[in-house]
Design an enzyme around this catalytic site. Structure first.
Site, PDB file in Angstrom:
ATOM      1  N   SER A 253       0.798  -1.101   0.267  1.00 19.63           N
ATOM      2  CA  SER A 253      -0.016   0.111  -0.007  1.00 19.63           C
ATOM      3  C   SER A 253       0.920   1.215   0.012  1.00 19.63           C
ATOM      4  O   SER A 253       2.068   1.211   0.153  1.00 19.63           O
ATOM      5  CB  SER A 253      -0.828  -0.020   1.198  1.00 19.63           C
ATOM      6  OG  SER A 253      -0.072   0.060   2.365  1.00 19.63           O
ATOM      7  N   LYS A 254       0.257   2.295  -0.069  1.00 20.98           N
ATOM      8  CA  LYS A 254       1.115   3.636  -0.162  1.00 20.98           C
ATOM      9  C   LYS A 254       1.758   3.706   1.074  1.00 20.98           C
ATOM     10  O   LYS A 254       3.241   4.037   1.163  1.00 20.98           O
ATOM     11  CB  LYS A 254       0.015   4.810  -0.319  1.00 20.98           C
ATOM     12  CG  LYS A 254      -0.564   4.946  -1.785  1.00 20.98           C
ATOM     13  CD  LYS A 254      -0.335   6.469  -2.074  1.00 20.98           C
ATOM     14  CE  LYS A 254      -0.222   6.636  -3.551  1.00 20.98           C
ATOM     15  NZ  LYS A 254      -1.478   6.686  -4.160  1.00 20.98           N
ATOM     16  N   ARG A 255       1.432   3.227   2.269  1.00 21.53           N
ATOM     17  CA  ARG A 255       1.863   3.477   3.514  1.00 21.53           C
ATOM     18  C   ARG A 255       3.203   2.604   3.556  1.00 21.53           C
ATOM     19  O   ARG A 255       4.239   2.956   4.139  1.00 21.53           O
ATOM     20  CB  ARG A 255       1.116   2.887   4.675  1.00 21.53           C
ATOM     21  CG  ARG A 255       1.429   3.057   6.111  1.00 21.53           C
ATOM     22  CD  ARG A 255       0.487   2.787   6.808  1.00 21.53           C
ATOM     23  NE  ARG A 255      -0.353   1.662   6.737  1.00 21.53           N
ATOM     24  CZ  ARG A 255       0.061   0.423   7.257  1.00 21.53           C
ATOM     25  NH1 ARG A 255       1.227   0.408   7.742  1.00 21.53           N
ATOM     26  NH2 ARG A 255      -0.764  -0.631   6.824  1.00 21.53           N
TER      27      ARG A 255
ATOM     28  N   GLY B  41       4.895   1.668   0.850  1.00 19.00           N
ATOM     29  CA  GLY B  41       6.142   2.017   0.041  1.00 19.00           C
ATOM     30  C   GLY B  41       5.760   2.074  -1.391  1.00 19.00           C
ATOM     31  O   GLY B  41       6.665   2.231  -2.419  1.00 19.00           O
TER      32      GLY B  41
END
Ligand code: GLU
Length: 478
Positions: free
Chosen positions: A246-248, A250
């Protein structure tokens, strides 16, 4: 199997310009690059821009920029897939001629009914072959046909994959794919096969999410009598917890990694280890990667993206990069850093010399270029220096008296160098019976406005006599 002929290796990176160069794409590009470079081969670049709605010029620029920043060079001009649509149509017609494709006149309503029926019978949704063997002269008037690939119905399609092993897909699971839409636009799998063939691609290396496409593409190669390239489907990158990235975790564009202050060489090293290994080697140069990289060493299972690991590796790279080179990285980084452009505008030759002089002390304390720049902020700070809370506390807790006592000692030092200043302060410490360490924090607060910095005598040295004494005097003068 013997290794392929040196010059016969041609790989490609084929991003869709619907977004930035994300971290998974960057790794795919790196693998294609390393494989080709290690074999005196070529890596080509193809922009898969056939989705006109979602492809943007900005994304193309970002992808090229990201590749350049990462140091991944390609051979020749980037190829636009969209620009080759005529050639894709030509091959669709050639497949028709060979009896490997056919016109399908199904209306949207008929296709919808097919879908509903499959759903009701809880079967996977597949085209039912209505027009596969039907005479086109019975076609309804006014319906513009699509061209469908006549996929083999019996047997199986086999992919000898370098990472996944032998992948066998029963042909009954693959229906007759549309290769040319009714508006004359080619579809994705046809375009990819035609382009890879025409570009002479010997090795396809891409994400495992393309494995089903690989089966469909293999069928098209065989129908055209073309050689199927060597296939490698690399496992996905997951987050540290094993879940989809996910974005969190990376799943960001490469430009985000640049802005977070990672060095391209460190990111290359880190990405290479996601899914590939060479014995126990964790830290290796790009030259070693090129020399060692081999498709056989790719794993089958997803790798985990771990920011902490990347950061540690980056710290290693920062510490081991020669000072002058690191300065160049820092300067190149500034436009992308928070507050960086303003600092860059103030970086004249004198400031560059100061940065270079401070670099040995700065780089010991930085894991990223963000931290390196933060550490260098004291060089740019204008008097009277802004103080952080800790520095203010140090000054309030008797720091001023210490600094006042120290001022004549520093001012009387004839040679303004780190060793001479250290010797002078040491002598003063011995005379007064105050521990040397007691001087460091007030000095640091006065000279940098913070409580962490490179060695304090180095800081004095880099700032110079006049500026150092003036920063101290700003605190002691009244
Ligand atoms: N354009 C595809 C993507 O960005 C890659 C296709 C391929 O490598 O064959 O995922």
């Amino acid at each position: 199997m013997s290794s392929p002929n040196a010059s016969s290796v041609i790989t490609r990176f084929a991003p869709s310009p619907t977004g930035f160069l994300h971290i998974g794409g960057a790794r795919t590009a790196l693998f294609n690059w390393a494989y080709a470079r290690g074999r005196q081969g070529k890596m080509l670049l193809r922009i898969e821009d056939t989705d006109r709605e979602r492809s943007t010029e900005a994304a193309i620029v970002a992808i090229l920029d990201g590749l350049k920043w990462l140091g991944l060079t390609w051979d020749g001009e980037a190829v636009s897939q969209y620009a080759r649509a005529d050639r894709h149509r030509e091959v669709a017609n050639e497949l028709l001629k060979r009896g490997k494709a056919y016109y399908c006149y199904c209306t949207p309503q008929e296709l919808e009914a097919m879908r509903a029926k499959a759903e009701a019978e809880k079967r996977p949704i597949r085209y039912d072959g209505t027009w596969r063997d039907r005479d086109p002269s019975t076609a309804p008037a006014g319906v513009k046909p699509v061209i469908r690939f006549k996929a083999p119905q019996e047997g199986e399609t086999v992919i000898e994959d370098n990472a996944q092993g032998r992948v066998v897909i029963p042909n009954k699971d693959l229906d007759d794919l549309i290769i040319l839409r009714s508006d004359g636009n080619p579809t994705y799998n046809l375009s990819v096969v035609v382009d890879d063939h025409d570009m002479g691609i010997s090795h396809i290396i891409r994400g495992v999410d393309h494995l089903t496409n690989a089966a469909r593409q293999t069928q098209i190669y065989l129908a055209m009598g073309w050689q199927v390239p060597s296939m490698t489907h690399v496992p996905l990158i997951h987050g540290p917890d094993g879940a989809k990235l996910s974005k969190r975790h990376g799943a960001l564009g490469v430009e985000a990694y640049r802005a977070m202050g990672y060095l391209p060489a460190a990111l290359r090293n880190y990405l290479a280890r996601l899914g590939w290994s060479h014995g126990d080697e964790e830290i290796f140069t790009t030259e070693q990667l090129v020399e060692w990289f081999d498709l056989k060493a790719l794993g089958k299972s997803a790798s985990r993206f771990d920011f902490a690991k990347l950061e540690n590796l980056n710290g290693h790279y920062i510490r081991h990069t020669p000072d002058a080179e690191l300065l160049q990285h820092l300067l190149a980084f500034m436009p992308f850093a928070e507050g960086g452009p303003a600092l860059l505008a103030r970086t004249d030759d004198a400031m560059k010399s100061k940065l270079l002089k401070a670099m040995p002390g700065l780089k010991e304390r930085a894991k990223t270029l963000v931290e390196l720049l933060k550490g260098a902020a004291f060089l740019y700070a204008a008097r009277p220096l802004p103080m952080d809370d800790k520095a203010r506390q140090i000054v309030a807790d008797g720091g001023i008296a210490t600094l006042a006592a120290l001022t004549p000692v520093l001012a009387g030092t004839t040679e303004w160098t780190a060793p001479a200043l250290e010797a002078a302060v040491k002598a003063h410490a011995e005379q007064t019976g105050i521990k040397l360490g007691k001087f460091a924090q007030p000095l640091r607060a006065a000279l940098t406005g913070t409580s962490t910095s490179p060695g304090i005598f180095d800081v004095l040295d880099v700032l110079g006599r006049e500026e150092s004494l003036a920063r101290i005097a700003d605190l002691t003068k009244d």
